[in-house]
Design a protein around this motif. Sequence first.
Motif, PDB file in Angstrom:
ATOM      1  N   TYR A   1      11.668  19.613   3.727  1.00 40.08           N
ATOM      2  CA  TYR A   1      10.437  19.410   2.972  1.00 40.08           C
ATOM      3  C   TYR A   1       9.406  18.658   3.798  1.00 40.08           C
ATOM      4  N   ASN A   2       8.158  18.911   3.462  1.00 38.72           N
ATOM      5  CA  ASN A   2       7.057  18.114   3.976  1.00 38.72           C
ATOM      6  C   ASN A   2       6.912  16.939   3.014  1.00 38.72           C
ATOM      7  N   VAL A   3       7.457  15.811   3.424  1.00 39.94           N
ATOM      8  CA  VAL A   3       7.596  14.693   2.490  1.00 39.94           C
ATOM      9  C   VAL A   3       6.382  13.777   2.530  1.00 39.94           C
ATOM     10  N   LEU A   4       5.851  13.489   1.362  1.00 40.47           N
ATOM     11  CA  LEU A   4       4.815  12.473   1.220  1.00 40.47           C
ATOM     12  C   LEU A   4       5.468  11.227   0.621  1.00 40.47           C
ATOM     13  N   PHE A   5       5.597  10.195   1.436  1.00 42.64           N
ATOM     14  CA  PHE A   5       6.210   8.934   0.986  1.00 42.64           C
ATOM     15  C   PHE A   5       5.252   7.819   1.373  1.00 42.64           C
ATOM     16  N   PRO A   6       4.268   7.583   0.528  1.00 37.58           N
ATOM     17  CA  PRO A   6       3.164   6.702   0.897  1.00 37.58           C
ATOM     18  C   PRO A   6       3.364   5.257   0.476  1.00 37.58           C
ATOM     19  N   ILE A   7       2.444   4.437   0.934  1.00 36.34           N
ATOM     20  CA  ILE A   7       2.516   2.993   0.668  1.00 36.34           C
ATOM     21  C   ILE A   7       1.097   2.448   0.555  1.00 36.34           C
ATOM     22  N   GLY A   8       0.957   1.424  -0.241  1.00 40.09           N
ATOM     23  CA  GLY A   8      -0.357   0.792  -0.394  1.00 40.09           C
ATOM     24  C   GLY A   8      -0.207  -0.540  -1.084  1.00 40.09           C
ATOM     25  N   TRP A   9      -1.319  -1.079  -1.506  1.00 37.77           N
ATOM     26  CA  TRP A   9      -1.321  -2.443  -2.056  1.00 37.77           C
ATOM     27  C   TRP A   9      -2.057  -2.509  -3.373  1.00 37.77           C
ATOM     28  N   ASP A  10      -1.387  -3.055  -4.337  1.00 35.25           N
ATOM     29  CA  ASP A  10      -1.990  -3.284  -5.644  1.00 35.25           C
ATOM     30  C   ASP A  10      -2.501  -4.713  -5.620  1.00 35.25           C
ATOM     31  N   ALA A  11      -3.670  -4.911  -5.035  1.00 37.63           N
ATOM     32  CA  ALA A  11      -3.996  -6.257  -4.561  1.00 37.63           C
ATOM     33  C   ALA A  11      -4.936  -7.069  -5.452  1.00 37.63           C
ATOM     34  N   PHE A  12      -5.547  -6.424  -6.452  1.00 34.56           N
ATOM     35  CA  PHE A  12      -6.303  -7.238  -7.398  1.00 34.56           C
ATOM     36  C   PHE A  12      -5.318  -7.978  -8.295  1.00 34.56           C
ATOM     37  N   GLY A  13      -5.722  -9.148  -8.747  1.00 40.09           N
ATOM     38  CA  GLY A  13      -4.833  -9.805  -9.689  1.00 40.09           C
ATOM     39  C   GLY A  13      -4.942 -11.315  -9.646  1.00 40.09           C
ATOM     40  N   LEU A  14      -4.327 -11.905 -10.624  1.00 42.58           N
ATOM     41  CA  LEU A  14      -4.518 -13.330 -10.835  1.00 42.58           C
ATOM     42  C   LEU A  14      -3.935 -14.264  -9.788  1.00 42.58           C
ATOM     43  N   PRO A  15      -2.709 -14.041  -9.290  1.00 38.61           N
ATOM     44  CA  PRO A  15      -2.173 -15.017  -8.336  1.00 38.61           C
ATOM     45  C   PRO A  15      -3.098 -15.236  -7.153  1.00 38.61           C
ATOM     46  N   THR A  16      -3.646 -14.149  -6.611  1.00 34.17           N
ATOM     47  CA  THR A  16      -4.573 -14.281  -5.488  1.00 34.17           C
ATOM     48  C   THR A  16      -5.823 -15.031  -5.921  1.00 34.17           C
TER      49      THR A  16
ATOM     50  N   PHE B   1      11.313   1.533   6.901  1.00 33.43           N
ATOM     51  CA  PHE B   1      11.006   2.518   5.859  1.00 33.43           C
ATOM     52  C   PHE B   1      10.162   3.634   6.447  1.00 33.43           C
ATOM     53  N   SER B   2      10.394   4.842   5.974  1.00 34.35           N
ATOM     54  CA  SER B   2       9.686   5.988   6.552  1.00 34.35           C
ATOM     55  C   SER B   2       8.380   6.256   5.815  1.00 34.35           C
ATOM     56  N   PHE B   3       7.621   5.185   5.563  1.00 35.98           N
ATOM     57  CA  PHE B   3       6.323   5.350   4.908  1.00 35.98           C
ATOM     58  C   PHE B   3       5.341   6.057   5.831  1.00 35.98           C
ATOM     59  N   ASP B   4       4.436   6.771   5.188  1.00 32.83           N
ATOM     60  CA  ASP B   4       3.312   7.344   5.932  1.00 32.83           C
ATOM     61  C   ASP B   4       2.190   6.305   5.933  1.00 32.83           C
ATOM     62  N   TRP B   5       2.190   5.483   6.981  1.00 35.26           N
ATOM     63  CA  TRP B   5       1.218   4.384   7.031  1.00 35.26           C
ATOM     64  C   TRP B   5      -0.203   4.865   7.228  1.00 35.26           C
ATOM     65  N   SER B   6      -0.361   6.108   7.628  1.00 33.73           N
ATOM     66  CA  SER B   6      -1.726   6.599   7.843  1.00 33.73           C
ATOM     67  C   SER B   6      -2.457   6.795   6.514  1.00 33.73           C
ATOM     68  N   ARG B   7      -1.713   6.755   5.413  1.00 30.46           N
ATOM     69  CA  ARG B   7      -2.343   6.961   4.101  1.00 30.46           C
ATOM     70  C   ARG B   7      -2.432   5.678   3.277  1.00 30.46           C
ATOM     71  N   GLU B   8      -2.194   4.563   3.947  1.00 27.69           N
ATOM     72  CA  GLU B   8      -2.198   3.272   3.266  1.00 27.69           C
ATOM     73  C   GLU B   8      -3.469   3.079   2.428  1.00 27.69           C
ATOM     74  N   VAL B   9      -3.312   2.687   1.193  1.00 32.72           N
ATOM     75  CA  VAL B   9      -4.475   2.382   0.347  1.00 32.72           C
ATOM     76  C   VAL B   9      -4.397   0.941  -0.127  1.00 32.72           C
ATOM     77  N   ASN B  10      -5.546   0.451  -0.563  1.00 39.73           N
ATOM     78  CA  ASN B  10      -5.628  -0.912  -1.069  1.00 39.73           C
ATOM     79  C   ASN B  10      -6.628  -0.900  -2.228  1.00 39.73           C
ATOM     80  N   THR B  11      -6.159  -1.326  -3.403  1.00 39.88           N
ATOM     81  CA  THR B  11      -7.027  -1.227  -4.589  1.00 39.88           C
ATOM     82  C   THR B  11      -8.278  -2.084  -4.474  1.00 39.88           C
ATOM     83  N   THR B  12      -8.241  -3.095  -3.556  1.00 39.40           N
ATOM     84  CA  THR B  12      -9.395  -3.981  -3.434  1.00 39.40           C
ATOM     85  C   THR B  12     -10.394  -3.484  -2.388  1.00 39.40           C
ATOM     86  N   ASP B  13     -10.066  -2.393  -1.758  1.00 35.92           N
ATOM     87  CA  ASP B  13     -10.958  -1.785  -0.775  1.00 35.92           C
ATOM     88  C   ASP B  13     -12.080  -1.035  -1.521  1.00 35.92           C
TER      89      ASP B  13
END
Length: 809
Positions: free
Chosen positions: A72-87, A118-130
């Motif tokens: 398979y052509n696997v999409l296994f992405p990673i990103g950051w759910d970075a908005f939020g109170l602790p920060t 981990f075999s994440f596809d780092w080229s697709r990294e997202v960040n909700t605060t971007d």
Amino acid sequence: MKKEYDHKKIERKWQNLWEKKKVYQADSKSKKPKYYSLIEFPYPSGAGLHVGHIRSNTAMDIISRKKRMEGYNVLFPIGWDAFGLPTENYAIKTGIHPIKVTKQNTDTFRKQLKSIGFSFDWSREVNTTDPKFYKWTQWIFLQFFKKGLAYKTKTEINWCPNDKIGLANEEVVAGCCERCGTPVEKREKEQWMLAITKYADRLDKDLDTVDYLEKIKIQQRNWIGRSEGAEIEFKISTASNFSPLRPSQNTERDPRGQKIQSSSDFFVKVFTTRPDTIFGVTFIAISAQMAKNWIKEGWKVSSEINSYIEKTLTEEKEDNFEEKEKTGISSGLLAINPANNEKVPIWIVNYVLGNVGTGAIMGVPADDTRDEEFAKKFNLSIVKDYKKAGYENWSQWGKKITQYKLRDWVFSRQRYWGEPIPLINCGKCGWVPVPEKDLPVLLPKVAKYKPTDNGESPLADMKSWVNVKCPKCKGPATRETDTMPNWAGSSWYYLRYTDPKNNKEFASKKNLGYFMKNGVDWYNGGMEHTTLHLLYSRFWHKFLYDLELVPTSEPYAKRTSQGMILAEQGEKMSKSKGNTVNPDDLVKTYGADTLRMYEMFMGPFDQSVSWNTDSMVGPRRFLERIWKIATRMQKNSASFTLLGVPSGTHTAPNFSAFATQKLLHKTIKKVTLDIEAMRFNTAISSMMVLLNEMEKSDVVIEDYKKFLQILHPFAPHITEELWRALGEKKSINFSEWPKWDENLVKDDKVKIAIQINGKLRTEIMINTEETEEDIKKQALSAETVRKFTSGKEIKKIIYVKNRLVNIVI
RNA sequence: GCCCGAGUGGCGGAACUGGUAUACGCGCACGACUUAAAAUCGUGUCUCGCAAGGGAUGUGGGUUCGAUUCCCACCUCGGGCACCA
């Protein structure tokens, strides 16, 4: 190849090489079938990576790696759910901008995640605060607004006096703020709402179409809380202390957008799931809230009743779940049962809640244990033998309704660290969306991050930012200063992964059509997100589907969840308890492969387990022994050639290698099936059994390589290293997942149990080809059996194929 | 109080759709190697019994030829909760 297994060198080497060769990048233009596996993107907290992250990520990494090997052509992405109170709270405390804090934390997390392999596809990294990301969060919100599903309303909200924000119902835990634990107060506030209740029916029904763990479905269903029943109006018989009012003109709407119950009419409206029990009604029980509403509208009550109502309402707010003694007070009013015109008393009670159903029920002590308990306590009559009303009957007096527990989603926060709500308030034009070309509405820099004392967002102090021209009439207008809850970004982030750099759309139709065909194939996450995040994102997805912007009506085809990792003593790991485990140290001393193996081996994946660092030596020894066999292979490869083993065949040099080969194929089968079922612990134990066997016997090099392949998803670095050391030129990542040979999996001889009256007496070896008759005969003639059966009558012989013979005497 | 899980050796756990309970790993004991230790390897490891055999999957019942598995009642622990009509 080195004699010693040096995890540090190997792991760094392969991590660098894999990254350089971009082996884990999903190809948007691939002709291969896609496989989209998803983890819940982490919130980059200051505490760094938790061993729990590693457990859940490794599970999906194993699945992703296996799928890759299956073509398979696997999409296994990673990103950051970075908005939020602790920060944000950290920013309030230190004055450091949340952007900076987020950058630091994500940098740490990224480094840590990379060190685990981990075999994440780092080229697709997202960040909700971007801003490039939240531009589209804002855009989607505007679509809700344009469709009338985002509305502002003055409503009683949960107010946390400490955090100074409104909380969604879902965020209130035991009457306290989910985040800070402060008791929640009620407060009137203008809030943006998202009309999730409009989708309640589909959110419930469509659970039938997805492959979620049953307990997840149950939890979602309970949260949505669909119930079918009837609303029945009981006329109130006029009594001396009841001043009749005109039928209410009340057109206020509750958070669900439904008309608020008008309780001031001459009726009391009850909700029941059992309208057929109407002939058994002996009283009507109303909530304290309903009674209070009546008073507001003119009902005169004694001070006794009044103080009971106030007391009950206060108690209701304290949400402790212990059983409350049922209390009540007679209202002195009578209600007329529409079914038989009998007059029954109306009681104000503490076991009917104002916010559930209509806030009133009909008391049927003969059919409901709570009503029974109450009736007994207050000596209310109990009608045992009454006839049940059929639908034809009761539908004359009440109307069938479906109601949901689900409330609309309070979508505004008076906080800084969230997406600004892209709306402008104009005195002339009302609420006007920020034009698409002006998106994103950037979070402006502010002097302080703390909400203002009156509870407005810190953005409200930024006059230069707040005051704008109305996009419509160009007149003076002001920006909305509320921000979105942190659930916003996580409601659609999985879509962005398919096309993370797109500036024109949140993702192209083409990429969505490819990667989101049938939805995300497998989504794993924590049980704690099954009611909030999971439901919210299903809701957003369905909305986008209705706009024909995504190809499926459900985002996730399959959803599973992991158990928590607890500290050694079985309690939650937390900084304050000082019982956390630092993954960096473990990677350093044991290696990423060992850590991954241990976390997968420690217990059933869906159950919580206690951490025990001492047990890590088991998986570590396993990998060292794997290494040792490879060195033996290298050394002995000549002798295998002498034995005449043509490489690439299954022909074994001797019996011992053949037996090992059989076990290998059984193991391939077990590991393949176990991974699909997330039974990682038993997959590993079967590989341990195989290793024990391989150490003792001759092994064909091809067989050993297959072993490396099925081990690869669990321990990617060591397997790649050994794979290459044994002469392979291409990465093990894209080697073909081994298939098992069903003939080799089958046994031709098995040991079966011989029982007498269900008790094990002896065992015999049989050929699987033998007939039932022959086997029974053999069983009866066994010496131990004869000892027990002599002189006894044999009543029955039970035969279970390849398992046992049970002789009943 | 209600809902959902779970309860098996010293410990983590295994056992397919009711079919040989305790796989695998940790720990422990003994042995080999070593001047010694560590590491490694080997053997053993539920329990009572010399043995034959008996007893154990939280407790007590039940169904069944046979129950860790199904049913009933109860106890304990973990998670969730909204007395949800």
